[in-house]
Design an enzyme around this catalytic site. Structure first.
Site, PDB file in Angstrom:
ATOM      1  CD  GLU A 223      -9.723  -5.749  -6.640  1.00  0.00           C
ATOM      2  OE1 GLU A 223      -9.101  -6.147  -5.790  1.00  0.00           O
ATOM      3  OE2 GLU A 223     -10.526  -4.747  -6.813  1.00  0.00           O
TER       4      GLU A 223
ATOM      5  CG  ASN B  82      -9.503  -2.169  -4.086  1.00  0.00           C
ATOM      6  OD1 ASN B  82      -8.736  -1.492  -3.693  1.00  0.00           O
ATOM      7  ND2 ASN B  82      -9.561  -3.009  -5.463  1.00  0.00           N
TER       8      ASN B  82
ATOM      9  CE  LYS C 159      -9.342   2.132  -5.437  1.00  0.00           C
ATOM     10  NZ  LYS C 159      -9.723   0.243  -5.755  1.00  0.00           N
TER      11      LYS C 159
ATOM     12  CD  GLU D  80     -13.246   1.705  -7.317  1.00  0.00           C
ATOM     13  OE1 GLU D  80     -13.183   0.803  -7.508  1.00  0.00           O
ATOM     14  OE2 GLU D  80     -14.677   1.525  -9.058  1.00  0.00           O
TER      15      GLU D  80
ATOM     16  NE  ARG E 234      -4.629   2.336  -9.101  1.00  0.00           N
ATOM     17  CZ  ARG E 234      -5.504   2.422  -9.186  1.00  0.00           C
ATOM     18  NH1 ARG E 234      -6.242   2.290  -8.403  1.00  0.00           N
ATOM     19  NH2 ARG E 234      -5.904   2.105 -10.540  1.00  0.00           N
TER      20      ARG E 234
ATOM     21  CE  LYS F 205      -8.237   3.050 -12.959  1.00  0.00           C
ATOM     22  NZ  LYS F 205      -9.553   1.364 -12.216  1.00  0.00           N
TER      23      LYS F 205
ATOM     24  CG  ASP G 292     -12.638   0.615 -14.379  1.00  0.00           C
ATOM     25  OD1 ASP G 292     -11.322   1.414 -14.401  1.00  0.00           O
ATOM     26  OD2 ASP G 292     -13.408   0.435 -13.223  1.00  0.00           O
TER      27      ASP G 292
ATOM     28  CD  GLU H 121     -11.881  -4.417 -14.187  1.00  0.00           C
ATOM     29  OE1 GLU H 121     -11.308  -3.693 -13.892  1.00  0.00           O
ATOM     30  OE2 GLU H 121     -13.135  -4.485 -13.294  1.00  0.00           O
TER      31      GLU H 121
HETATM   32  C1  GCU Z   1     -12.031  -0.727 -11.247  1.00  0.00           C
HETATM   33  C2  GCU Z   1     -11.675  -2.219 -10.934  1.00  0.00           C
HETATM   34  C3  GCU Z   1     -11.331  -3.320  -9.302  1.00  0.00           C
HETATM   35  C4  GCU Z   1     -10.321  -1.981  -9.230  1.00  0.00           C
HETATM   36  C5  GCU Z   1     -10.243  -0.389  -9.364  1.00  0.00           C
HETATM   37  C6  GCU Z   1      -9.272   0.275  -8.767  1.00  0.00           C
HETATM   38  O1  GCU Z   1     -12.648  -0.153 -10.941  1.00  0.00           O
HETATM   39  O2  GCU Z   1     -12.935  -2.686 -10.988  1.00  0.00           O
HETATM   40  O3  GCU Z   1     -11.542  -3.969  -9.196  1.00  0.00           O
HETATM   41  O4  GCU Z   1      -9.714  -2.100  -7.798  1.00  0.00           O
HETATM   42  O5  GCU Z   1     -10.480  -0.330 -10.852  1.00  0.00           O
HETATM   43  O6  GCU Z   1      -8.712   0.783 -10.392  1.00  0.00           O
HETATM   44  O7  GCU Z   1      -8.750   0.975  -8.077  1.00  0.00           O
END
Ligand code: GCU
Length: 685
Positions: free
Chosen positions: A165, A208, A288, A292, A325, A366, A371, A399
């Site tokens: 990722e 993830n 996490k 998301e 996180r 973070k 982000d 990124e």
């Molecule tokens: C950003 C990123 C994702 C990642 C997320 C995270 O949104 O684009 O790919 O999973 O950060 O830090 O969990």
């Protein structure tokens, strides 16, 4: 052709005859104590590196220290060291710290390396090799070093299908086709690189956690995890796994993953016990949750302290940690509704829970509230918590900063972050002091960063992006080291000490963040990228999305009003005087203006320019400066081997082209929106 695979551990014979003679006196004999595995690693590294530099076989001996040479040892099992260096100085040496001192014994040169822990030993050896690579003499050393952060971690975002990722340097070096790779040599070389800059922890899979990776904590996959972990252990890194909060349901056959359910708690305890049977020095879990679309305690009406503490209780008997996180926000926002503000989310979620986490939990925050944008303010959550262990999360993988096609030296950005004064305990409470645990006297602290490597031959795609991995390690060790010093060290270790080369490359690195910033999203507003993959310009790419990432540009102006007085109130998450600074249109630093304020295009910046003219000017300058990077690199054609020269040239040329695309898309968009012409009448489409 050189590929860049050796990175900064590229050893070459010493070219000065005089220095060669000098080094050989020391490496005639290296005296050490057998035993610990890391000591073996340290000796291997020393023999390998010093062997090449001195063009001699390094003589290792484990008894009878006589004559000239180097003595390496743990202070506790090395009584000679106590006599030589004195109990006092050794007694104050912190964990993972080391001393390196030149002495003369009966007219013969000796060098002593002493450490408190086995890791410290290895770090001392890599330090010594760094000195030799930068052609320094060894007869006047008096060095005392120790890491300022206990946890210095790398997060892999690797999936078991081999994808990564946000990876921009090939496929995973760990996994292929849902299995671990069968050739471990690359993993070992990665461990070497990480240990050489003091990194001591690694999480092996993406935050993830998908179906296959959920099984990493099962008896089916633990033997392979253990094998990988043992490679890292030999280099002083503890292994962590990202876990799926819903595991008890998904793989445990339980009807729930409720953190307060007795069955769920017992399930995690049993799993933790199993993990430690396979991996006695296992680090812990990275989590996490409720972020998301990942599962978490909210599903069961529980909070994040309930979730983290349940895992912490399972790991605690083994000394494991939970790294939780804080990237938690509403990712199903309605763009029509201007009240919610994603930037507020982490602070709003976690400050009410301050003091409710177990001692072995760290919150991983973070660097910014959004982000990993090219420019964001520092997250106000640092300093917003005083009774909870905190950890800084950075992103080495680029990124949003050019995806390793563009040059962007990130230590410049990171230094601003770690030096940022939170004023949490009055003036002088930097992020560095908070995350180390020092400011609030916390037991655990540190820093983590998302890796930028893959199986590309040169590890990082863009060869110069290796400087970011190196720089992260050095900063995680000591956040006081300057970005210039890091750039110089890295360049010297990677390309040699020729002044023209080091000067040119260092200046390119040090200019690169500002160059990238200037032709992308202006004045801290962020997010003008193509959706999903995040490469290249798309001003409205995220403007009508659900992700909470807007710039609100119309024909009059642009920016997000985050003031307390008339906006979302985000600015009030900072204590005085940072709050007042951001709240005020006059005092808000230009580079963050559009993050905090919505202003007309004709608003005058502190620089004296209007916002619209600033946009035009920086985008023109940025694209020109990107072109300038190509020209600067070309001056090194005769000084750098062809393999590495070409690779970098290709990337810089691609960047220069792409910077023009950025310039034209952004400038055109704002000319069309605002109707205001560029005072210099340059072409805008
Ligand atoms: C950003 C990123 C994702 C990642 C997320 C995270 O949104 O684009 O790919 O999973 O950060 O830090 O969990």
């Amino acid at each position: 052709k050189e590929s860049g695979y050796e990175a900064w551990l590229r050893y070459r014979p010493c070219e000065s005859e005089e220095l060669l003679g000098h080094y050989r006196k020391y490496f005639n004999r290296v005296w050490f104590r057998q035993g610990l595995e890391i000591m073996r690693t340290a000796m291997q590294e020393l023999s390998h590196g010093a062997g090449i530099i001195t063009r001699c076989t390094v003589r290792l001996c484990d008894e009878g220290w006589q004559g000239a040479g180097i003595a390496i040892g743990l202070i506790d099992d090395f009584s000679e060291l106590k006599d030589l260096l004195g109990n006092e100085i050794l007694g104050t040496l912190p964990e993972d710290g080391y001393l390196m001192r030149s002495i003369e014994h009966e007219g013969l040169p000796r060098l002593v390396l002493a450490a408190r822990s086995a890791n410290g030993m290895l770090y001392a050896v890599f330090h010594l090799l760094r000195l030799m690579k930068s052609v320094q003499r060894l007869d006047r050393l008096n060095i005392a070093e120790h890491p300022r952060n206990a946890l210095r971690m790398i997060n892999q975002w690797d999936n078991m299908d081999g994808s990564i990722e946000r990876g921009y340097a090939g496929r995973s070096i760990f996994y292929r086709d849902d299995e671990f790779v069968s050739d471990w040599s690359r993993i070992r070389d990665y461990a070497r690189l990480l240990a050489s800059v003091g990194i001591n922890a690694i999480s092996l899979n993406n935050v993830n956690v998908h179906e296959r990776e959920t099984l990493l904590i099962t008896d089916e996959l633990l033997p392979k995890v253990a094998q990988t972990a043992s490679i890292f252990s030999a280099y002083g890194l503890r292994t962590y796994l990202s876990i799926n909060f819903a595991s008890p349901r998904q793989i445990g056959g339980l009807p729930t993953a409720d953190p307060l359910d007795e069955g769920v708690r017992a399930w995690w305890k049993e799993r933790a016990d199993a993990i430690y049977r396979h991996i006695p020095d296992f680090g812990g879990f990275l989590v996490k949750a409720d972020s998301e679309f990942r599962p978490g305690p909210y599903t069961y009406g529980r909070n994040h302290a309930d979730g983290a503490n349940m895992l912490a209780d399972a790991l605690e008997p083994h000394g494991g940690l939970v790294i939780w996180r804080c990237f938690v926000y509403d990712c199903l926002q309605d763009w029509r509704d201007r009240k919610p503000d994603r930037a507020r989310a982490a602070y709003d979620h976690y400050t009410p829970l301050d003091g409710r986490f177990r001692e072995n939990v760290l919150l991983q925050i973070k660097n910014g509230p959004m982000d990993f944008q090219v420019r964001e303010p520092v997250s106000p959550l640092f300093g917003g918590l005083s009774k909870t262990n905190q950890m800084l999360e950075l992103q080495i993988t680029q990124e949003y900063t050019g995806q390793q096609k563009h040059l962007c030296y990130l230590p410049s950005q990171w230094k601003e972050i770690v030096d940022f004064d939170t004023f949490a305990l009055g003036e002088g409470t930097s992020v560095a002091q908070i995350v180390s645990g020092k400011a609030f006297g916390r037991r655990h602290g540190g820093v983590a960063a998302v890796s930028n490597i893959g199986d590309d031959q040169n590890w990082t795609g863009h060869l110069l992006a290796q400087a970011n991995l190196y720089g992260y390690g050095r900063l995680s060790w000591n956040m006081e080291i300057g970005e210039e010093e890091i750039a110089w060290e890295w360049t010297c270790l990677t390309f040699g000490k020729k002044e023209k080369v080091t000067d040119t490359i260092c200046c390119m690195l040090l200019d690169s963040w500002s160059i990238y910033e200037s032709y992308t999203a202006p004045l801290g507003v962020g997010w003008m990228v193509q959706p999903n993959h995040h490469y290249g310009p798309s001003v409205d790419g995220y403007e009508y999305s659900k992700w909470g990432t807007y710039h609100f540009a119309d024909c009059h102006g642009i920016g997000v009003n985050r003031t307390l007085l008339t906006g979302t109130g985000y600015s009030a998450q900072y204590p005085s005087p940072q709050f007042e600074r951001y709240e005020s249109l006059q005092d808000c630093p230009d580079e963050l203006l559009l993050f905090f304020h919505h202003v007309p295009y004709t608003h005058r910046l502190q620089s004296g320019k209007t916002v619209i003219q600033h946009i035009y000017d920086t985008h023109y300058e940025g694209a020109e400066r990107a072109e300038g990077l190509v020209e600067r690199w070309k001056t090194l054609e005769d000084d750098i081997d062809e393999g590495r020269y070409r690779q970098v040239l290709d990337r810089l040329q691609e960047q220069a082209e792409h910077a023009k695309e950025w310039r034209d898309v952004i400038n055109t968009y704002f000319l069309r929106k605002s109707g205001i012409q560029d005072i210099h009448k340059r072409p805008i489409y």
